[in-house]
Design a protein around this motif. Structure first.
Motif, PDB file in Angstrom:
ATOM      1  N   GLU A   1       0.834  -1.212   0.000  1.00  0.00           N
ATOM      2  CA  GLU A   1       0.000   0.000   0.000  1.00  0.00           C
ATOM      3  C   GLU A   1       0.866   1.258   0.000  1.00  0.00           C
ATOM      4  N   LEU A   2       1.961   1.229   0.764  1.00  0.00           N
ATOM      5  CA  LEU A   2       2.853   2.384   0.818  1.00  0.00           C
ATOM      6  C   LEU A   2       3.521   2.620  -0.532  1.00  0.00           C
ATOM      7  N   LEU A   3       3.962   1.563  -1.175  1.00  0.00           N
ATOM      8  CA  LEU A   3       4.606   1.694  -2.480  1.00  0.00           C
ATOM      9  C   LEU A   3       3.629   2.201  -3.524  1.00  0.00           C
ATOM     10  N   SER A   4       2.420   1.653  -3.521  1.00  0.00           N
ATOM     11  CA  SER A   4       1.417   2.100  -4.479  1.00  0.00           C
ATOM     12  C   SER A   4       1.077   3.572  -4.266  1.00  0.00           C
ATOM     13  N   GLY A   5       0.935   3.960  -2.999  1.00  0.00           N
ATOM     14  CA  GLY A   5       0.630   5.360  -2.706  1.00  0.00           C
ATOM     15  C   GLY A   5       1.741   6.297  -3.115  1.00  0.00           C
ATOM     16  N   PHE A   6       3.000   5.858  -2.934  1.00  0.00           N
ATOM     17  CA  PHE A   6       4.150   6.669  -3.318  1.00  0.00           C
ATOM     18  C   PHE A   6       4.172   6.912  -4.821  1.00  0.00           C
ATOM     19  N   LEU A   7       3.865   5.869  -5.604  1.00  0.00           N
ATOM     20  CA  LEU A   7       3.896   6.000  -7.055  1.00  0.00           C
ATOM     21  C   LEU A   7       2.766   6.894  -7.566  1.00  0.00           C
ATOM     22  N   GLU A   8       1.672   6.938  -6.845  1.00  0.00           N
ATOM     23  CA  GLU A   8       0.520   7.724  -7.287  1.00  0.00           C
ATOM     24  C   GLU A   8       0.547   9.159  -6.758  1.00  0.00           C
ATOM     25  N   PHE A   9       1.343   9.427  -5.727  1.00  0.00           N
ATOM     26  CA  PHE A   9       1.340  10.745  -5.093  1.00  0.00           C
ATOM     27  C   PHE A   9       2.096  11.757  -5.955  1.00  0.00           C
ATOM     28  N   ASP A  10       1.501  12.922  -6.162  1.00  0.00           N
ATOM     29  CA  ASP A  10       2.110  13.980  -6.974  1.00  0.00           C
ATOM     30  C   ASP A  10       2.862  14.938  -6.061  1.00  0.00           C
TER      31      ASP A  10
END
Length: 202
Positions: free
Chosen positions: A160-169
């Motif tokens: 979840e942390l990795l996915s959020g990092f990739l999506e965060f602008d």
């Protein structure tokens, strides 16, 4: 193999048994594929070649199995599949007869059972194989269910942390916002992982 490629007369009989098994699977499959293509590319000058292998991954390559001059054969078995509720091995009878087609599996566990390998070892091998096929982690046998559940939570938090990092602008938003939004994941990952008892890993 190198002697076969010199090249032999087309009326020669070349036998290839488990070529590529002396290295890792990826390299072994690649070498076997390249060698078979070498012979097939000779067309009418290709010798009679009989190759036996457990690298069934080759059967997923249409550029190989669809080539003219190549036929697939397997050893016939009688297979009685168990229900999904029954986790014991399917019943297999080896008929020792070559037939056209491809194998449904390696039947390694059945061969191990026939060789009197302890059932606990076979069951563990089946369990590890299923976990790897499902992309799930393989835990030590001495781990409790609580330890396994904790590890699953850590893996879920990591994903979840990795996915959020990739999506965060980060160009339009503050880095602190990302931390606040994923504070629970960070806290989960900060918890120490459960140590394996006695150094067991299998």
């Amino acid at each position: 193999m190198s002697n076969m490629m010199r090249p032999p007369p087309r009326r020669s009989l070349c036998l290839v048994d488990e070529f590529g098994k002396g290295t890792n699977a990826q390299d072994g499959i690649s070498f076997l594929y390249a060698c078979l293509r070498h012979f097939l590319d000779r067309g009418r000058e290709c010798p009679r070649l009989l190759a036996c292998t457990h690298y069934t991954e080759l059967l997923e390559l249409p550029e190989l199995v669809d080539r003219p001059g190549l036929s697939l054969w397997t050893m016939q078995v009688m297979l009685e599949k168990k229900t999904e509720a029954d986790d014991t091995l399917d019943d297999v009878i080896f008929l020792y007869r070559a037939i056209p087609g491809r194998s449904e599996g390696s039947f390694a566990y059945h061969c191990a059972a026939a060789a009197n390998v302890p059932r606990a070892v076979i069951d563990r091998a089946v369990q590890v194989s299923r976990l790897r096929d499902a992309g799930e982690p393989v835990h030590a046998m001495d781990r409790s269910e609580a330890d396994a559940a904790s590890e699953r939570r850590r893996l879920a938090a990591r994903d979840e942390l990795l996915s959020g990092f990739l999506e965060f602008d980060f160009r339009t938003r503050r880095a602190g916002e990302f931390y606040v939004a994923h504070a629970a994941c960070v806290d989960t990952l900060r918890q120490p992982a459960t140590a394996r008892a006695g150094g067991a890993f299998c």
